[in-house]
Structures are given as C-alpha cells and as structure tokens.
Design an enzyme around this catalytic site. Structure first.
Site, PDB file in Angstrom:
ATOM      1  N   ILE A   1     -35.195  -1.059  41.532  1.00  0.00           N
ATOM      2  CA  ILE A   1     -36.645  -0.695  41.810  1.00  0.00           C
ATOM      3  C   ILE A   1     -36.909   0.993  42.397  1.00  0.00           C
ATOM      4  O   ILE A   1     -36.314   1.214  43.337  1.00  0.00           O
ATOM      5  CB  ILE A   1     -37.367  -1.643  42.771  1.00  0.00           C
ATOM      6  CG1 ILE A   1     -36.940  -3.347  42.453  1.00  0.00           C
ATOM      7  CG2 ILE A   1     -38.742  -1.464  43.128  1.00  0.00           C
ATOM      8  CD1 ILE A   1     -37.088  -4.040  43.205  1.00  0.00           C
TER       9      ILE A   1
ATOM     10  N   LYS B   1     -31.457  -1.869  54.785  1.00  0.00           N
ATOM     11  CA  LYS B   1     -32.576  -1.544  53.666  1.00  0.00           C
ATOM     12  C   LYS B   1     -33.733  -1.168  54.599  1.00  0.00           C
ATOM     13  O   LYS B   1     -34.251  -0.126  54.220  1.00  0.00           O
ATOM     14  CB  LYS B   1     -32.608  -2.310  52.456  1.00  0.00           C
ATOM     15  CG  LYS B   1     -31.374  -2.567  51.697  1.00  0.00           C
ATOM     16  CD  LYS B   1     -31.519  -3.792  50.832  1.00  0.00           C
ATOM     17  CE  LYS B   1     -30.313  -4.025  50.063  1.00  0.00           C
ATOM     18  NZ  LYS B   1     -30.275  -5.212  49.063  1.00  0.00           N
TER      19      LYS B   1
ATOM     20  N   GLY C   1     -26.936  -5.439  40.707  1.00  0.00           N
ATOM     21  CA  GLY C   1     -26.375  -5.647  39.189  1.00  0.00           C
ATOM     22  C   GLY C   1     -25.770  -4.260  38.574  1.00  0.00           C
ATOM     23  O   GLY C   1     -26.110  -3.285  39.210  1.00  0.00           O
TER      24      GLY C   1
END
Length: 440
Positions: free
Chosen positions: A141, A210, A309
């Site tokens: 993203i 994060k 991923g």
C-alpha cells in the site's frame, strides 16, 4: 550514480527478497524505460547460498548471489542497497555501513526504523544519500508516499490503520465464522499467514513499529517504538466478538495516532477496537491491510491493499529503487524537512488523558441494585452511559452485562472500573475495549 545505469545490491533473499529479485530481473527493460537508465541487480548477500531455493537462484544471472561478505561489499557499481534481511542487529550494522559509504538505502524493515530511524535518516542526510521505506508500513500500500507527498497540503489530525494481516485474518475468522482465537491462529499458521512464533504480531508489537514510523511522518515529530502503547488480540474473548455483533460493531486491531490540535499533544496506541459495521475499514477482511488518514483540507482518505507477501511488498521496495534511480527522491530527501531527523521530540498525551467511547463487559450477580451501583460509580467520574445490555438469566446467578459509554477520559474510566471490580456482586475483571469513531 551513473548516468547510464544504477547498480543494486541486496541483503537477504527470503520471501520478499525473492520477489524483489524476480521483479528487477524480469522487468528490467520496463523499469529502464521508466527511469531513463538501466536498473541492474548486481550482488545479493545471503547467509548461505545453499539455502536459497533453486527457483529463486534460477532467476539470477551468474555471480549475483554470494555468501561472501567481503565480496559483496567490495563489488563495484552498487549505488543502492536494498535491506530485506530484517531485525535490528545485523540489518542496522549493514544499513549504517552503506549510508556511511554514500549508498542510498531501501528497506522494508519497520523494526529498524522505529528504533533507529532518527539516527539513520540523519546519517543519510549527512552523506548526501536517502532512505526509501515504503515497504516498511502496509506492504504494497503506498501510504508512506501519500503522507510524504500526496497529503503535504494538509494538517493531519488522525490515522486509523489495520497494519497487520495476521491479526486481521484471525479477527475475520472469529467475527465471521465464530472461531475461537486459538483455532483461528492455528489456521492462520497452517495457511502461512502467521509465523510459528506469532508473538510480535498478535501482541500488537508489529503494528506499534509501523505506527511509530507513520505518526512521525503525519505529525512532524519524533516517535519511537517504545513510546507506542500496545495491546494485542491474544487475550480477546469470543464473548466480546459476539456482543460486538449484537451492538452493530466489528472488532479490528487498530493502530491509532491522533493530534487534536496543530502543535498539540499526540496520542499513539495499538489495541483491539470496536468499529461500527458502517465504517469502510470494518469491511477489510482476511490478511488485507487498510489505513484511514484524515487531513484538514482533504478530509477522510483511505488506502487499501495487501499488507505483506512476496510481490506486494516487493512492489513497494522496487518502486523506492526507481524513485531513487530517477533522481527526484534523493533531491527531495536532501531539501525537505519531512523526515524524522528534522523533527522535534513528540509531546505525548498521557494514557490517562486520552478520550474515547468504550465498551465494558463484566459478570455480575443477578440481584437488585447492581446496575445502579455501576452507573453511580461511572456517573461520579463524569462518564455517561449510552447503552446497557443484559441477556435473560436465572436470578441469583452471575451473568454478563455490557455497558457502552459516551466519550470519556481513560483515567476516569480506569478509576471507575477499579471501584466496580471491588463490588462483591462482580466476578472477575471488567473487560474494556475502545470504540473507535473515525472522523468522516
């Protein structure tokens, strides 16, 4: 950097590293056209070449893969170092060495930047290079790029993020299929969504890393990982999932960072939250990630996609490489004051002074007067009740009672809960979960 080509060195060849290598090799012609020069993967350092899967080795030109550290660091023509080995030990040493040698760095390592970002950004600036870190938060993203550049005209007041796919998958299984936490975790591990040791994910630690990075960018302050209070999903009871559904809510592990007034205190926290089913972020299911960012001019924006991923994360890594290769990112890094080494230390809002609506659940003896005592304790702390729910039970038995509140100060709520738990009619501890109201 050469005008004809940019040379890439990479440390690590795991899941993400394999994806990065495949993109750089197979899409080399496309990337060269886009940035106006060749983008060449020249050396990859791994712990043991024999442990790299054959399918990944087959992608690479001869001589690129090595487990010889000296050969890697002595390789000629490496302009950008990609770090995808993870951790804060060896990765820190290697990144620091690359920056000191005048090499740009691209990293997916949120733990490294949450802990050492201030130092490393300053070191990059001092040596005339830059750090690209889009892949560190939200996988594929482009939320970092959005905050750095796309939302530059805004004063950001809040961020609300699902930033861990493992937790979101587990919660989806619990809320949509009624599975217990332990059963959902076991399934996540079988499918490869959760590590064998999922502690960092399920306790909220990964999300805290994060959030520290993103809050620093959003509010122009220095936030480190140890300043982000976090509470995970590992203690979540299926009862609360079921009550959430009855009340019209879903449950999400959210990283929340807010600054109510420009220049004022910042609150940062990670915790399971009730999110109304009408909220867009409530519909984010499975291993997907999403971030809502609210700016004073643009209003509510949202970024959605795969948070981890092989190729989603590799996409972000390679995009950073191309931005550096094109020349504009390094120039922006040198001239702009939007990275943490140029920020002031954060002024944190204390946990006690943070405000929200809350869900409370407690087991109470079904006898007259219990609810009256609870409401009295809450009222004495200036906490207004928005709803009370109790299922039918036999008189004289313990039964779960649910209370939702209007906006309340955390410290006042904690004081009231302490009084409630001391009642002889209450069995065990009071469960409290934040109700997240995302600005429209």
């Amino acid at each position: 950097m050469s005008a004809e080509a940019i040379g890439i060195g990479m440390i690590g060849m795991g899941t993400v590293g394999g994806g990065v290598a495949e993109l750089l090799v197979k899409e080399a012609a496309t990337y060269g056209k886009r940035v106006g020069k060749a983008v060449e993967l020249r050396k990859i350092l791994v712990l043991d070449v024999a442990e790299v899967p054959e399918k990944d080795q087959a992608i690479l030109p001869n001589g690129v893969l090595t487990d010889d550290g000296e050969a890697f660091w002595n390789a000629e023509g490496i302009d950008v170092l990609i770090e995808v080995c993870g951790g804060t030990g060896v990765a820190y040493t290697f990144v620091k060495k690359a920056l000191e040698a005048g090499k740009h760095v691209v990293t997916a390592n949120k733990a490294l930047l949450a802990k050492h970002g201030i130092e490393l950004f300053g070191l990059a600036r001092a040596n005339g290079v830059s750090i690209g870190f889009e892949a560190s938060c939200g996988g594929g993203i482009p939320c970092i790029t959005a905050m750095q550049f796309g939302l530059m005209a805004n004063q950001i007041s809040g961020m609300y993020g699902i930033l861990n796919g493992t937790c979101n998958y587990i919660l989806t299984e619990m809320t949509q299929k009624g599975k217990t936490y332990s059963d959902a975790l076991a399934e996540a591990q079988e499918l490869g969504y959760a590590e064998a040791d999922p502690t960092l994910d399920v306790t909220g630690g990964d999300t805290a890393h994060k959030l520290a990075i993103m809050a620093s960018l959003a509010f122009g302050v220095q936030v480190t990982d140890d300043q982000v209070a976090h509470h995970g999903i590992d203690g979540l009871d299926l009862k609360d999932v079921q009550f959430a559904a009855e009340l019209g809510y879903d449950i999400k592990l959210l990283g929340i960072a807010e600054q109510k007034e420009m220049g004022g205190g910042v609150s940062v926290s990670v915790q399971p939250c009730f999110v109304h089913v009408d909220e867009i972020i409530a519909s984010v299911s499975g291993p997907m990630n999403a971030v809502s960012i609210v700016g004073h001019a643009v209003g509510h924006t949202m970024y959605y996609g795969a948070g981890a991923g092989r190729f989603p994360t590799a996409s972000a890594v390679v995009s950073d490489v191309m931005n550096i290769a094109s020349g504009w990112y390094g120039d922006a890094f040198a001239k702009m004051n939007i990275w943490t080494d140029k920020h002031e230390p954060v002024k944190l809002v204390s946990k006690e002074d943070q405000r929200s609506r809350f869900y409370l659940r407690f087991d109470a003896l079904d006898v007259p007067g219990v609810i009256a005592k609870v409401t009295t304790y809450l009222g004495e702390k200036d906490i207004s009740i928005s709803a009370v729910m109790q299922h039918e039970s036999d008189e004289g038995e313990f039964t779960p009672i649910v209370v939702t509140t209007h906006d309340a100060r955390q410290g006042d709520l904690d004081a009231a809960i302490k009084q409630i738990e001391a009642l002889s009619e209450i069995d065990g501890n009071v469960v409290q979960i934040r109700i997240a109201d995302i600005p429209k």
